[in-house]
Design an enzyme around this catalytic site. Structure first.
Site, PDB file in Angstrom:
ATOM      1  N   ASP A 113       0.858  -1.184   0.000  1.00 22.13           N
ATOM      2  CA  ASP A 113       0.000   0.000   0.000  1.00 22.13           C
ATOM      3  C   ASP A 113       0.899   1.241   0.000  1.00 22.13           C
ATOM      4  O   ASP A 113       2.121   1.158  -0.198  1.00 22.13           O
ATOM      5  CB  ASP A 113      -1.026  -0.033   1.150  1.00 22.13           C
ATOM      6  CG  ASP A 113      -0.415   0.218   2.523  1.00 22.13           C
ATOM      7  OD1 ASP A 113       0.820   0.424   2.619  1.00 22.13           O
ATOM      8  OD2 ASP A 113      -1.166   0.211   3.519  1.00 22.13           O
TER       9      ASP A 113
ATOM     10  N   CYS B 221       2.649  -3.445   4.121  1.00 23.79           N
ATOM     11  CA  CYS B 221       1.789  -2.317   4.495  1.00 23.79           C
ATOM     12  C   CYS B 221       2.461  -1.680   5.713  1.00 23.79           C
ATOM     13  O   CYS B 221       3.628  -1.951   5.992  1.00 23.79           O
ATOM     14  CB  CYS B 221       0.338  -2.741   4.744  1.00 23.79           C
ATOM     15  SG  CYS B 221       0.055  -3.781   6.194  1.00 23.79           S
TER      16      CYS B 221
ATOM     17  N   THR C  76       2.104  -2.056   9.006  1.00 22.53           N
ATOM     18  CA  THR C  76       2.507  -3.031  10.027  1.00 22.53           C
ATOM     19  C   THR C  76       2.764  -4.422   9.464  1.00 22.53           C
ATOM     20  O   THR C  76       3.323  -5.271  10.164  1.00 22.53           O
ATOM     21  CB  THR C  76       1.383  -3.187  11.074  1.00 22.53           C
ATOM     22  OG1 THR C  76       0.188  -3.584  10.366  1.00 22.53           O
ATOM     23  CG2 THR C  76       1.121  -1.890  11.823  1.00 22.53           C
ATOM     24  N   GLY C  77       2.272  -4.679   8.277  1.00 25.82           N
ATOM     25  CA  GLY C  77       2.297  -6.042   7.709  1.00 25.82           C
ATOM     26  C   GLY C  77       1.085  -6.851   8.133  1.00 25.82           C
ATOM     27  O   GLY C  77       0.821  -7.924   7.585  1.00 25.82           O
TER      28      GLY C  77
ATOM     29  N   GLY D 191      -2.349  -5.904   8.274  1.00 27.11           N
ATOM     30  CA  GLY D 191      -3.546  -5.809   7.426  1.00 27.11           C
ATOM     31  C   GLY D 191      -3.435  -6.673   6.178  1.00 27.11           C
ATOM     32  O   GLY D 191      -4.359  -7.426   5.840  1.00 27.11           O
TER      33      GLY D 191
ATOM     34  N   HIS E 222       8.360 -24.872   8.509  1.00 26.64           N
ATOM     35  CA  HIS E 222       7.331 -25.624   9.238  1.00 26.64           C
ATOM     36  C   HIS E 222       5.914 -25.384   8.719  1.00 26.64           C
ATOM     37  O   HIS E 222       5.075 -26.285   8.786  1.00 26.64           O
ATOM     38  CB  HIS E 222       7.358 -25.248  10.731  1.00 26.64           C
ATOM     39  CG  HIS E 222       8.582 -25.744  11.436  1.00 26.64           C
ATOM     40  ND1 HIS E 222       8.727 -25.674  12.816  1.00 26.64           N
ATOM     41  CD2 HIS E 222       9.725 -26.318  10.981  1.00 26.64           C
ATOM     42  CE1 HIS E 222       9.909 -26.174  13.162  1.00 26.64           C
ATOM     43  NE2 HIS E 222      10.540 -26.570  12.063  1.00 26.64           N
TER      44      HIS E 222
ATOM     45  N   ARG F 169       6.847 -34.283   9.480  1.00 20.35           N
ATOM     46  CA  ARG F 169       5.884 -34.163  10.562  1.00 20.35           C
ATOM     47  C   ARG F 169       5.042 -32.896  10.434  1.00 20.35           C
ATOM     48  O   ARG F 169       3.959 -32.805  11.004  1.00 20.35           O
ATOM     49  CB  ARG F 169       6.585 -34.224  11.922  1.00 20.35           C
ATOM     50  CG  ARG F 169       7.367 -32.980  12.303  1.00 20.35           C
ATOM     51  CD  ARG F 169       8.081 -33.177  13.636  1.00 20.35           C
ATOM     52  NE  ARG F 169       8.515 -31.933  14.246  1.00 20.35           N
ATOM     53  CZ  ARG F 169       9.650 -31.295  13.925  1.00 20.35           C
ATOM     54  NH1 ARG F 169      10.436 -31.773  12.967  1.00 20.35           N
ATOM     55  NH2 ARG F 169       9.985 -30.187  14.565  1.00 20.35           N
ATOM     56  N   HIS F 170       5.566 -31.920   9.695  1.00 18.64           N
ATOM     57  CA  HIS F 170       4.826 -30.657   9.542  1.00 18.64           C
ATOM     58  C   HIS F 170       3.692 -30.774   8.516  1.00 18.64           C
ATOM     59  O   HIS F 170       2.750 -30.004   8.556  1.00 18.64           O
ATOM     60  CB  HIS F 170       5.775 -29.535   9.143  1.00 18.64           C
ATOM     61  CG  HIS F 170       6.907 -29.368  10.106  1.00 18.64           C
ATOM     62  ND1 HIS F 170       6.717 -28.945  11.405  1.00 18.64           N
ATOM     63  CD2 HIS F 170       8.229 -29.617   9.966  1.00 18.64           C
ATOM     64  CE1 HIS F 170       7.874 -28.924  12.024  1.00 18.64           C
ATOM     65  NE2 HIS F 170       8.818 -29.327  11.178  1.00 18.64           N
TER      66      HIS F 170
END
Ligand code: RB5
Length: 148
Positions: free
Chosen positions: A7, A64, A66-67, A69, A97, A131-132
């Site tokens: 953004d 964005c 904060t990352g 949104g 993972h 296992r993941h």
């Protein structure tokens, strides 16, 4: 091909990360915005997420303020496992993972050098499966249940 999108808060960081990826020889599709005028991050996140979910792009990076949104929005697209990371360790483990396919970064949270380290750790990491895989499969089961 990697997707990148942002953004208005992430224009400068996007250019830095895009150049960083291109210097590694990675082809990048830019979903914008190039503008510093207020823009709606969900629209950009949705377009980028669709390109990853469809297989057009291998993976994507969203930016964005904060990352947060963009990660919430991208995760609404079926098949997307977006992670918001402010440090390299989580970014690396999110790939190993959780098989993350979209990395989200906050332009108002991390500086450009740290952002490049986060991108590098994520980019270089490989999904371990094993296992993941069962747990990642359980995430897909939740999608099947609730994303009609
Ligand atoms: C825009 O002001 C800001 O809300 C946006 O960039 C993002 O941080 C939202 O999560």
């Amino acid at each position: 091909m990697y997707a990148i999108g942002n953004d208005h808060t992430g224009v400068d960081l996007k250019e830095i990360i895009k150049k960083h990826l291109e210097e590694k020889g990675v082809e990048v599709k830019d979903f914008g915005t190039q503008s510093r005028s207020a823009s709606d991050y969900p629209l950009i996140a949705e377009e980028l997420a669709k390109s990853v979910a469809s297989g057009e792009c291998e993976a994507g990076i969203l930016i964005c303020g904060t990352g947060v949104g963009v990660s919430i929005a991208a995760n609404k697209v079926k098949g997307i496992r977006a992670c918001c990371c402010s440090e390299p360790f989580s970014a690396k483990l999110s790939k190993m993972h959780n098989d993350s396919n979209v990395l989200c970064i906050g332009a108002r949270v991390v500086g450009s050098e740290l952002a490049k380290m986060i991108v590098d750790e994520w980019f270089n990491a490989e999904y371990e499966g094993g296992r993941h895989a069962r747990r990642v499969g359980m995430i897909s089961d939740i999608e099947e249940k609730y994303m009609k």
